[in-house]
Design a protein around this motif. Sequence first.
Motif, mmCIF file in Angstrom:
data_model
loop_
_atom_site.group_PDB
_atom_site.id
_atom_site.type_symbol
_atom_site.label_atom_id
_atom_site.label_comp_id
_atom_site.label_asym_id
_atom_site.label_seq_id
_atom_site.Cartn_x
_atom_site.Cartn_y
_atom_site.Cartn_z
ATOM 1 N N ALA A 47 55.272 49.136 47.163
ATOM 2 C CA ALA A 47 54.855 48.069 46.438
ATOM 3 C C ALA A 47 54.885 47.983 44.079
ATOM 4 C CB ALA A 47 52.940 48.158 46.373
ATOM 5 N N PRO A 48 54.579 47.302 43.845
ATOM 6 C CA PRO A 48 54.677 47.017 42.461
ATOM 7 C C PRO A 48 53.192 48.542 41.974
ATOM 8 C CG PRO A 48 53.659 45.092 42.815
ATOM 9 C CD PRO A 48 54.204 45.837 44.301
ATOM 10 N N VAL A 49 53.480 48.913 40.756
ATOM 11 C CA VAL A 49 52.361 49.456 39.875
ATOM 12 C C VAL A 49 50.800 47.774 39.688
ATOM 13 C CG1 VAL A 49 51.432 50.112 38.158
ATOM 14 C CG2 VAL A 49 53.606 51.343 39.145
ATOM 15 N N PRO A 50 50.366 48.707 40.558
ATOM 16 C CA PRO A 50 49.335 47.334 40.099
ATOM 17 C C PRO A 50 48.712 46.900 38.708
ATOM 18 C CG PRO A 50 48.125 48.848 40.709
ATOM 19 C CD PRO A 50 49.026 49.790 40.933
ATOM 20 N N HIS A 51 48.246 45.414 38.466
ATOM 21 C CA HIS A 51 47.861 45.419 37.098
ATOM 22 C C HIS A 51 46.748 44.821 37.241
ATOM 23 C CE1 HIS A 51 52.438 44.210 35.395
ATOM 24 N NE2 HIS A 51 51.799 45.661 35.049
ATOM 25 N N TRP A 52 45.652 45.347 36.827
ATOM 26 C CA TRP A 52 44.487 45.141 36.712
ATOM 27 C C TRP A 52 43.400 44.383 35.239
ATOM 28 C CZ3 TRP A 52 42.416 46.793 40.862
ATOM 29 C CH2 TRP A 52 40.903 46.656 41.221
ATOM 30 N N GLY A 53 42.530 42.911 35.862
ATOM 31 C CA GLY A 53 42.735 42.412 34.359
ATOM 32 C C GLY A 53 40.732 42.862 34.160
ATOM 33 N N TRP A 54 40.269 41.465 33.700
ATOM 34 C CA TRP A 54 38.975 41.747 33.419
ATOM 35 C C TRP A 54 38.104 41.555 34.562
ATOM 36 C CZ3 TRP A 54 37.186 43.070 28.607
ATOM 37 C CH2 TRP A 54 38.186 43.717 27.865
ATOM 38 N N GLY A 55 38.391 40.668 35.566
ATOM 39 C CA GLY A 55 37.596 40.221 36.395
ATOM 40 C C GLY A 55 37.013 39.518 36.763
ATOM 41 N N VAL A 56 35.482 38.935 36.794
ATOM 42 C CA VAL A 56 34.360 37.570 37.338
ATOM 43 C C VAL A 56 33.990 37.971 35.425
ATOM 44 C CG1 VAL A 56 34.096 37.793 39.572
ATOM 45 C CG2 VAL A 56 33.035 39.931 38.449
ATOM 46 N N ALA A 57 34.085 39.173 34.514
ATOM 47 C CA ALA A 57 33.650 39.072 33.272
ATOM 48 C C ALA A 57 34.263 39.231 32.490
ATOM 49 C CB ALA A 57 32.121 40.432 33.225
ATOM 50 N N PRO A 58 34.459 37.933 31.891
ATOM 51 C CA PRO A 58 35.720 38.481 30.415
ATOM 52 C C PRO A 58 35.579 39.152 30.244
ATOM 53 C CG PRO A 58 34.573 35.735 30.707
ATOM 54 C CD PRO A 58 34.023 37.152 31.928
ATOM 55 N N PRO A 59 35.957 38.929 28.365
ATOM 56 C CA PRO A 59 35.682 40.387 27.262
ATOM 57 C C PRO A 59 34.169 39.213 26.568
ATOM 58 C CG PRO A 59 37.447 39.677 26.704
ATOM 59 C CD PRO A 59 36.878 38.671 28.344
ATOM 60 N N PHE A 60 33.446 39.760 26.608
ATOM 61 C CA PHE A 60 32.316 39.223 25.370
ATOM 62 C C PHE A 60 32.424 39.826 23.989
ATOM 63 C CE2 PHE A 60 28.501 39.724 22.897
ATOM 64 C CZ PHE A 60 27.724 37.887 22.816
ATOM 65 N N ARG A 61 33.305 38.197 23.542
ATOM 66 C CA ARG A 61 33.225 37.714 21.912
ATOM 67 C C ARG A 61 31.993 36.763 21.703
ATOM 68 N NH1 ARG A 61 39.931 37.335 22.244
ATOM 69 N NH2 ARG A 61 39.436 35.922 23.924
ATOM 70 N N PRO A 62 31.842 37.713 20.414
ATOM 71 C CA PRO A 62 30.431 36.438 19.744
ATOM 72 C C PRO A 62 31.188 35.405 19.032
ATOM 73 C CG PRO A 62 30.005 38.589 19.351
ATOM 74 C CD PRO A 62 31.483 38.654 20.132
ATOM 75 N N GLY A 63 31.018 34.166 19.532
ATOM 76 C CA GLY A 63 31.243 32.780 18.719
ATOM 77 C C GLY A 63 32.828 32.119 19.430
ATOM 78 N N GLY A 64 33.674 33.328 19.880
ATOM 79 C CA GLY A 64 34.876 33.149 20.748
ATOM 80 C C GLY A 64 34.453 32.043 21.704
#
Length: 157
Positions: free
Chosen positions: A140-157
């Motif tokens: 298998a490839p080395v897995p890539h992990w992401g933010w999942g269901v909660a995207p990063p909290f960026r005020p005003g973003g």
Amino acid sequence: MSAEQPSLYEWAGGHEPLSRMINAFYDRVEQDELLAPFFPGGVPVNHRRHVGDWWAEVFGGPDRYTREHGGYENMLAHHRNLAITAEQRLRFATLMSLAADDAALPDDPEFRAALIGYLEWGTRIAMSNSQPGAEPTEHAPVPHWGWGVAPPFRPGG
Ligand code: HEM
């Protein structure tokens, strides 16, 4: 950092903070009655570096583990037949969570949820693959992990 959504690697601050977490983790492992027996004589610098490279790649950083350390297949080979118990897995996950604090990684809930999500997933797979007679995915490839269901909290973003 990409204008849209940073990788977990970027959000963590790059390689150095992740290495700090891995070093803090193995410093704790060396003192832990359930996990120290896996590493008689202590956790070598090379092991710490390799695992740091693994986490960096999983979090979207450079693919050094794939290019220089044998990729998924080498990681799998290291876990085979370790016969990790449920208690050891939980301790591993707990110490890594504490190490993220030791290393002062970003502590926003979204980043930590993603980190713990990967930790929970990875330790459960490692435990399963470590049982004698297990038949893990061989390639298998080395897995890539992401933010999942909660995207990063960026005020005003
Ligand atoms: C998220 C979960 C995990 C990740 C990402 C991970 C990652 C890795 C990697 C990349 C290696 C190979 C290092 C190298 O290339 O030199 C490794 C080896 C090892 N891992 Fe894990 N691991 C995980 C879970 C566990 C758990 C739960 C245990 C035990 C409780 C464990 C015990 C070990 C041991 C003892 C080795 C070294 C074996 C040897 O040198 O023969 N790992 N791990």
